[in-house]
Design an enzyme around this catalytic site. Structure first.
Site, mmCIF file in Angstrom:
data_model
loop_
_atom_site.group_PDB
_atom_site.id
_atom_site.type_symbol
_atom_site.label_atom_id
_atom_site.label_comp_id
_atom_site.label_asym_id
_atom_site.label_seq_id
_atom_site.Cartn_x
_atom_site.Cartn_y
_atom_site.Cartn_z
ATOM 1 N N HIS A 109 -4.764 1.062 11.824
ATOM 2 C CA HIS A 109 -4.550 -0.153 12.620
ATOM 3 C C HIS A 109 -5.904 -0.807 12.888
ATOM 4 C CE1 HIS A 109 -3.213 -3.032 15.428
ATOM 5 N NE2 HIS A 109 -3.260 -2.309 16.535
ATOM 6 N N HIS A 168 0.825 -1.218 0.000
ATOM 7 C CA HIS A 168 0.000 0.000 0.000
ATOM 8 C C HIS A 168 0.855 1.262 0.000
ATOM 9 C CE1 HIS A 168 -3.705 -2.309 0.664
ATOM 10 N NE2 HIS A 168 -3.023 -3.018 1.518
ATOM 11 N N TYR A 216 0.195 -4.296 12.086
ATOM 12 C CA TYR A 216 0.030 -2.874 11.808
ATOM 13 C C TYR A 216 0.731 -2.013 12.849
ATOM 14 C CZ TYR A 216 -3.196 -3.361 7.881
ATOM 15 O OH TYR A 216 -3.742 -3.627 6.651
ATOM 16 N N ASN A 221 -10.209 -3.355 1.772
ATOM 17 C CA ASN A 221 -9.807 -3.370 0.369
ATOM 18 C C ASN A 221 -11.021 -3.179 -0.524
ATOM 19 O OD1 ASN A 221 -7.046 -3.885 0.876
ATOM 20 N ND2 ASN A 221 -7.345 -6.088 0.873
#
Length: 744
Positions: free
Chosen positions: A381, A117, A404, A189
């Site tokens: 997160h 990402h 994360y 996503n």
């Protein structure tokens, strides 16, 4: 939606893309003046302190100030073009503190980019709750008409920060809700499933998808051996891979992209009753994609296509909107629904079995002021939760809860990344966390521990009545420690078959073409043959067509093909959607019907769309009358920029229409012939299924391009305004797919 500004305004204010709030003067300014304000479409992080308290300060207070160049400590500088040297030709002196400060900071401008990402774009907005979630969730921000600031980051997965926007890839859709009860991050996503079922495999799938480690190629794509080696061996990846080979992997824009939470979450209401849910973001403009040739052309012509589209849409007032919805399931000990394992992140629940129930509306209404400070430093997160929203035992989600946090500490220089302005919560913070790199809060008191009496017992623990986050006390059955998966996780083919059967014929053709393209870029024959064995377990027609494109024999299925009821909700085609923010190219020259051009431009603006005039040269048409600003020339325009084309007659060839100046012009043509670059615009738009229309003899130009006026999505009328109405109707369906009957 806010409409485009009317034509009575200056041309530069009608269209998005202006770099700053004020046009520059021709000469370099010499009169000292302070920094210009941000553009009207821009916003920055809310001015809260490191501990979540509203400061009431203007956002300009955290930006640069003063009219003069200074050091980082505020000392004014007389020169920033020359190093301090021992004489004009002498060596540079070590005492040049400005040189050292400037170069040192430059050397550290780049923080480590995200492993995945990395390529992203983001915007500010607001979420308004509908109140319809109250029966299942006590989260305060979901209550009726509660408005919550949000920050949303869209991204590709595989590519580096410098890669192109329109590559075939999964897109990230991460939303940070700055709620009064703390920050909630919904990190998802644009594809509802994932390649793996357990986070322990995440390094494997990313290492397989990234460029080969010996050559560092190919960049930002999956059309290579290591990716297909992994997914053909690790067949739990089959479902996500099929979505990735579909049109979902090449979205038309972020504004026309669906979002999913991927995992199953647990919601808890005020009575402590729980349900299981899946989160969905439904775009108001519908879900639309590019065609593959468009995506390839755009990657070279405008690698920033998606981020530019997002910024321009917001600046022009075509604010992107999504409804947040949930699929709701009973919270049973089995955590399944209609035989579907809700803890398996490679599975969906068809919307026909569990409808998506809208619970709120998100509107993105402001661009970022600074890419690095906001888009690059924002830290999401999945463990950022608020009361009423809890996690489940999805083994992929469990690993993300660790990964994360660990990643942010590495990327952002320490544990205080939450104090970076874009990450600061809008709720009071009293966490007893102290010190560390980049600590910007100035803590008071002497007792950062509990229990204490020296600080009056503060901070105190909260109960459920004070909106404390309490993990749902789910009963954990007695079990042994094992490295295994549930037996239900072993079904890798029934849902890919459901997806395939739910596609329309054009969508199936695109999937076949994508598999064929990708596998033909693999070197190893064994990988191609192994992938065909996987496809045989999805559908024989899919396997046969891809095998034909590869020149390989068709293998037989190794598992029984399941009977699956198609889910129409999985298809992108067949509906009608708003045309807000669509881009219309208006092709004209000085001899065209310029009054008709003005009428057509205004009709496009009134419809909430963006008109870009394309002419032989830059500048303006009719400069002696009411000027029409030209945004593109025949040399600089390419069909992939536009959703539709308007022809204001038959423009003459441009003076630069020869191959030595512009290769798109090809060989020399007689002056009276149509400009070959205009014909290229038309033929590309036509084969990409786009709407095309015209007036004032435009049918002759269409005929020269091999296009007849009676085909779907083609409109010829007596005036520019009438053509715009016809094209608006055609654009509602995104493309004229009826022009291209499928062979399947």
């Amino acid at each position: 939606m806010t409409k485009q500004k009317a034509s009575s305004d200056t041309a530069e204010n009608e269209l998005p893309g202006k770099p700053g709030p004020r046009s520059p003067q021709l000469a370099e300014p010499t009169e000292p003046a302070g920094p210009l304000p941000p553009k009207s479409d821009q916003n920055g992080p809310e001015t809260v302190g490191p501990t979540g308290q509203a400061t009431g300060a203007d956002q300009a207070r955290v930006a640069q100030s003063g009219a003069y160049l200074t050091t980082a400590q505020g000392t004014r500088l007389p020169d920033s073009d020359h190093s301090l040297k021992a004489g004009a030709r002498g060596p540079v002196l070590l005492q040049d503190h400005h040189l050292r400060e400037k170069i040192t900071h430059f050397d550290h401008e780049r923080i480590p980019e995200r492993v995945v990402h990395a390529r992203g774009a983001a915007a500010h907005g607001v979420f308004r709750g509908y109140g319809t979630a109250g029966e299942v969730c006590k989260a305060a921000f979901l209550a009726k008409d509660v408005e919550t600031p949000v920050f949303v980051r869209f991204s590709t997965v595989l590519g580096s920060r410098g890669s192109a926007d329109t590559v075939r890839d999964t897109r990230g859709f991460a939303t940070k809700f700055y709620t009064d009860e703390g920050t909630f991050d919904l990190v998802g996503n644009n594809i509802p499933v994932f390649f793996i079922q357990d986070a322990v495999k995440f390094p494997d799938v990313i290492h397989a998808g990234k460029p080969h480690p010996d050559r560092e190629i190919p960049q930002a794509q999956s059309a290579h051996d290591t990716f297909w080696d992994f997914v053909s061996l690790h067949t739990e990846a089959t479902h996500h891979t099929l979505w990735n080979m579909s049109d979902r992997a090449i979205p038309r824009s972020f504004r026309m992209m669906e979002g999913f939470g991927v995992h199953t979450f647990r919601l808890v209401n005020a009575a402590d009753e729980s349900v299981l849910v899946k989160f969905h973001w439904k775009p108001r403009l519908g879900v639309h994609s590019l065609v593959w040739e468009e995506a390839q052309l755009i990657s070279g012509m405008d690698p920033d296509f998606h981020r530019r589209d997002l910024f321009d849409a917001i600046e022009s007032g075509a604010f992107p909107q999504w409804e947040l919805g949930i699929q709701v399931f009973p919270d049973t000990p089995e955590q399944t629904f209609e035989g579907i394992d809700l803890l398996d992140p490679t599975k969906i629940v068809p919307e026909e079995l569990a409808p998506v129930q809208p619970i709120g509306l998100m509107t993105l209404n402001a661009n970022t002021r600074n890419y690095f400070a906001e888009t690059e430093q924002v830290a999401f997160h999945p463990g950022h939760l608020v009361p009423g929203i809890d996690v489940t035992d999805d083994p992929l989600l469990a690993g993300r809860l660790f990964s994360y946090l660990d990643t942010q500490i590495s990327r952002l220089g320490g544990p205080n990344f939450g104090q970076i302005p874009i990450n600061r919560p809008h709720a009071p913070v009293n966490d007893m966390l102290r010190d560390g790199m980049h600590q910007s809060a100035v803590h008071t008191g002497v007792a950062p521990y509990r229990p204490n009496s020296l600080d009056g017992g503060c901070p105190f623990l909260a109960g459920a009545g004070e909106a404390a986050f309490v993990e749902t006390p789910v009963e954990v059955p007695a079990a042994s420690k094992v490295r295994e998966a549930s037996a239900s996780f072993s079904d890798h083919f029934s849902q890919p078959r459901l997806f395939w059967l739910s596609m329309t014929e054009p969508e199936r053709e695109h999937i076949i073409a994508a598999y064929t393209f990708e596998l033909n870029h693999c070197y190893e024959q064994a990988i191609k043959e192994r992938t065909l064995k996987v496809l045989a377990n999805i559908d024989p027609q899919l396997c046969e067509q891809v095998a034909t494109g590869l020149g390989l024999p068709v293998p037989a299925a190794t598992v029984p093909l399941v009977a699956a009821e198609p889910s129409p909700a999985l298809s992108q085609m067949g509906g009608t959607w708003p045309t807000d923010g669509r881009v219309v190219g208006v092709i004209a020259d000085p001899a065209s019907d310029l009054d008709g051009v003005r009428t057509a431009r205004q009709a496009v603006l009134d419809a909430g769309m963006v008109p870009l005039v394309i002419a032989p040269t830059g500048g303006a048409l009719d400069p002696d009358g009411e000027p029409i600003a030209v945004q593109r020339t025949f040399a600089t325009a390419r069909s992939v920029e536009f959703d539709a084309l308007l022809l204001a007659g038959v423009p003459q060839a441009g003076a630069d229409a020869y191959g030595a100046r512009d290769a798109k012009a090809g060989t020399a043509r007689p002056p009276e012939a149509p400009d070959p670059r205009v014909l290229l615009l038309l033929t590309e738009a036509y084969r990409h299924g786009k709407a095309v229309g015209g007036w004032n003899g435009a049918d002759r130009l269409l005929e020269a391009a091999g296009i007849t006026a009676d085909e779907p999505g083609i409109a010829v009328a007596g005036s520019g305004g009438a053509v715009v109405e016809a094209l608006k109707t055609a654009l509602g369906g995104h493309r004229a797919w009826d022009r291209f009957p499928a062979a399947l």
